[in-house]
Design an enzyme around this catalytic site. Structure first.
Site, PDB file in Angstrom:
ATOM      1  N   GLY A 265       6.679  10.594   7.129  1.00  0.00           N
ATOM      2  CA  GLY A 265       5.421  11.206   6.716  1.00  0.00           C
ATOM      3  C   GLY A 265       4.308  10.893   7.699  1.00  0.00           C
ATOM      4  O   GLY A 265       4.400   9.976   8.518  1.00  0.00           O
ATOM      5  N   GLY A 267      -0.224  11.158   7.852  1.00  0.00           N
ATOM      6  CA  GLY A 267      -1.504  11.509   7.270  1.00  0.00           C
ATOM      7  C   GLY A 267      -2.591  11.434   8.328  1.00  0.00           C
ATOM      8  O   GLY A 267      -2.317  11.331   9.528  1.00  0.00           O
ATOM      9  N   VAL A 272       4.088   7.199   8.876  1.00  0.00           N
ATOM     10  CA  VAL A 272       4.963   6.334   8.083  1.00  0.00           C
ATOM     11  C   VAL A 272       6.409   6.570   8.495  1.00  0.00           C
ATOM     12  O   VAL A 272       6.868   7.716   8.585  1.00  0.00           O
ATOM     13  CB  VAL A 272       4.793   6.595   6.568  1.00  0.00           C
ATOM     14  CG1 VAL A 272       5.675   5.638   5.767  1.00  0.00           C
ATOM     15  CG2 VAL A 272       3.331   6.421   6.163  1.00  0.00           C
ATOM     16  N   LYS A 287       4.281   1.531   8.188  1.00  0.00           N
ATOM     17  CA  LYS A 287       3.124   2.399   8.423  1.00  0.00           C
ATOM     18  C   LYS A 287       2.447   1.998   9.728  1.00  0.00           C
ATOM     19  O   LYS A 287       2.046   0.856   9.914  1.00  0.00           O
ATOM     20  CB  LYS A 287       2.135   2.301   7.258  1.00  0.00           C
ATOM     21  CG  LYS A 287       0.860   3.101   7.483  1.00  0.00           C
ATOM     22  CD  LYS A 287      -0.058   3.066   6.284  1.00  0.00           C
ATOM     23  CE  LYS A 287       0.462   3.922   5.160  1.00  0.00           C
ATOM     24  NZ  LYS A 287      -0.531   4.099   4.082  1.00  0.00           N
ATOM     25  N   ASP A 381     -10.767   3.867  -2.561  1.00  0.00           N
ATOM     26  CA  ASP A 381     -10.268   5.217  -2.265  1.00  0.00           C
ATOM     27  C   ASP A 381      -9.244   5.650  -3.315  1.00  0.00           C
ATOM     28  O   ASP A 381      -8.160   6.143  -2.973  1.00  0.00           O
ATOM     29  CB  ASP A 381      -9.656   5.241  -0.869  1.00  0.00           C
ATOM     30  CG  ASP A 381      -9.579   6.660  -0.287  1.00  0.00           C
ATOM     31  OD1 ASP A 381     -10.366   7.523  -0.734  1.00  0.00           O
ATOM     32  OD2 ASP A 381      -8.741   6.884   0.596  1.00  0.00           O
TER      33      ASP A 381
END
Length: 571
Positions: A265, A267, A272, A287, A381
């Site tokens: 993944g 972002g 990740v 990560k 967050d």
């Protein structure tokens, strides 16, 4: 990967030639230039001009035609640039002598100018931002080796990057007194960048297969260049990400005790990877923080301090952080690997979630927040993207990367704007109530399938968070239980004093809500009941509480209804 943009006016390349201030010779320097066509231009350079006004010859490079044009000008000012060690020259253009013969006493500069087609054909320069090409060219030196010469030695700290202009090289690894030829390098290839960038020993020898001509960028020049040119720093560290996703040597894929398997993944702030512990075999998520923020000294120091605190947190509703590794000049967070769905993906699949399921998700989040808040950590967050639902229905809070201590002023306004509290937007101190505001916005979105305020205009969204109450969610879902709507409105009050004052208070409200919603939904349906008696000592109370919470989460996530009666000092 992105390529440079030849037509960009603010990223031009030129060579300036001017009289040396210490001799009768002329000196040349590669520079960045903003616009060749203006009567007054701005030049970026690492060469300080102490005396001005003074005459200057400018050889401007055209990336499209691979040609040079000559301009005559006069330096009228020299000031410090934003980047340390760089200066901005203001130059009045007096004439454009495009047909004038090129004259330059600096042979190194001249050789590079004559080989611009070669340099611009290198992948390194193709991907390099135009705004940094001039700084790289200033630091290149020509070197030659004969066939059989060792150019790079395995196990030795990297001292330079090499670009092959002529000839070829062998990449040879040594292991147990044996040599293995791994690859060859030829004209246009780059060697040594990973070892220089990561500051780790060379993984193999590089030997000249023929007589070779190379261009060398030394460690000292490279380090200075990376410090001065942020765009170049970001580009070069991005090469590490490419290496991690390639079929490189195993040693390049090891992060401390962990081995990277493949990317799972990406972002805005991190990539990740799926990995595993090389001894225990346990699967982990690795990560890699986005290099633009990870390379900032203030961020690194703050992050590493916070990581020590977050890694100590052990709660079933918070993702476990196992380790933080600093390799390749970048930060890697080693955490538990989760199987399930992020709540934002779950929401996209279903459109909106039923009240009972939302109450269950919020309850689990409150338990995790209560645990973190008790240790002085604010998440900052909370949003569906940062909540993860396992296949069992258990919810985990992700990404404490923006976490900070209670009372910390929010100078950089971190967070995700649609979920940010007024105090975050105003850079006021944050506390537990800040996370409850994000929880309220999250609840609104999960129940209605939309955010309470439009998010297409960032400025307008800030103003609405600061000056406008969120709408009643029953405007969009009329059959929403009134107490649940009140819970959301309470969490999202603009004044923190009007919200639930801590996560435990919010959890108590949710527990009452769950009972009311369950009874209303099932009041006309025949039910079966199972009784369970659990006997324990006072010393076992904490263990019992944890066990019951885990049982309750699983049961509620599957639609069961629970009632708990507690009897103290029962004989």
């Amino acid at each position: 990967m992105p390529t440079n943009t030849p037509d960009s006016k603010d990223t031009g390349l030129a060579v300036i030639v001017l009289q040396s201030e210490t001799s009768e010779n002329t000196v040349g320097h590669f520079v960045g230039i903003d616009d060749f066509d203006s009567p007054q231009i701005s030049i970026k350079t690492d060469y300080i001009v102490a005396r001005y006004p003074r005459d200057i010859t400018i050889h401007g490079y055209n990336f499209n035609t691979n040609s040079w044009k000559i301009y005559q000008g006069r330096i009228i000012d020299c000031v410090q640039a934003d980047n340390p060690g760089n200066f901005l020259l203001s130059v009045d253009i007096e004439s454009r002598d495009h047909d004038r013969e090129l004259f330059l006493e600096d042979s190194r500069i001249l050789w590079i100018m004559e080989r611009m087609e070669f340099f611009m054909g290198l992948q390194f320069f193709t991907l390099l931002p135009h705004s940094t090409i001039w700084a790289v060219l200033n630091r290149l030196d020509p070197v030659s080796f004969q066939e059989g010469d060792k150019i790079i030695t395995q196990g030795i700290r990297g001292e330079a990057i090499y670009f092959i202009e002529q000839g070829g090289c062998y990449i040879i690894a040594e292991q147990n007194d044996e040599q293995f030829q791994q690859a060859t390098r030829r004209k246009g290839d780059m060697m040594g960048v990973m070892a220089l960038l990561t500051d780790e020993p060379r993984p193999a020898n590089v030997v000249a297969a023929t007589d070779v001509k190379l261009w060398r960028l030394g460690r000292d020049c490279f380090t200075l260049l990376v410090e001065e040119q942020f765009a170049l720093r970001k580009f070069l560290t991005g090469l590490v990400c490419d290496r991690l996703e390639s079929d490189g040597m195993t040693a390049d894929l090891a992060i401390g005790k962990y081995m990277i398997d493949h990317k799972i993944g990406q972002g805005a702030w991190a990539i990740v990877y799926l990995g595993h512990h090389m001894t225990l075999g346990r699967e982990v998520a690795i990560k890699l923080l986005e290099q633009q923020i990870a390379l900032e000294p203030e961020f690194r120091e703050r992050f590493l301090e916070e990581a020590k605190i977050i890694a100590k947190m052990q709660h079933r509703n918070i993702i476990n952080i196992y380790d933080v590794e600093n390799r390749f000049n970048m930060l890697f967070i080693i955490m538990e690997y989760l199987e399930g769905l992020p709540v934002d993906i779950l929401l996209k699949k279903k459109g909106r979630l039923p009240a009972g399921q939302v109450i269950d998700i919020l309850s689990q989040v409150c338990r995790g927040l209560s645990y973190a808040h008790a240790r002085g950590i604010v998440h900052q967050d909370i949003k569906p993207d940062n909540l993860f639902m396992l296949k069992s229905g258990q919810v985990k809070i992700l990404d404490f990367g923006l976490a900070c201590p209670f009372g910390a002023e929010h100078i950089e306004m971190e967070g995700t704007l649609p979920y940010m509290s007024p105090e975050q937007i105003d850079s006021y101190p944050v506390d537990a109530r800040t996370d409850l505001y994000g929880l309220g916005i999250t609840a609104f979105q999960l129940l209605t399938g939309r955010l309470p305020h439009p998010d297409d205009d960032a400025g307008a969204l800030r103003e609405m968070h600061l000056h406008k109450d969120i709408p009643d969610p029953r405007e969009f879902v009329p059959d929403l239980p009134p107490l649940l709507a009140e819970f959301i409105m309470c969490c999202c009050r603009r004044d923190p004093a009007g919200r639930y004052q801590n996560a435990d208070k919010a959890l108590q409200a949710l527990q009452r809500l769950h009972q009311d919603v369950s009874e209303e939904a099932q009041q006309s349906v025949p039910q079966n009941m199972i009784s369970l008696f659990l006997f324990h000592d006072d010393e076992q109370q904490d263990e019992v509480t944890e066990l019951l919470e885990e049982f309750a989460d699983k049961a509620l996530s599957r639609g069961f209804r629970l009632k708990l009666a507690e009897f103290n000092h029962f004989l």
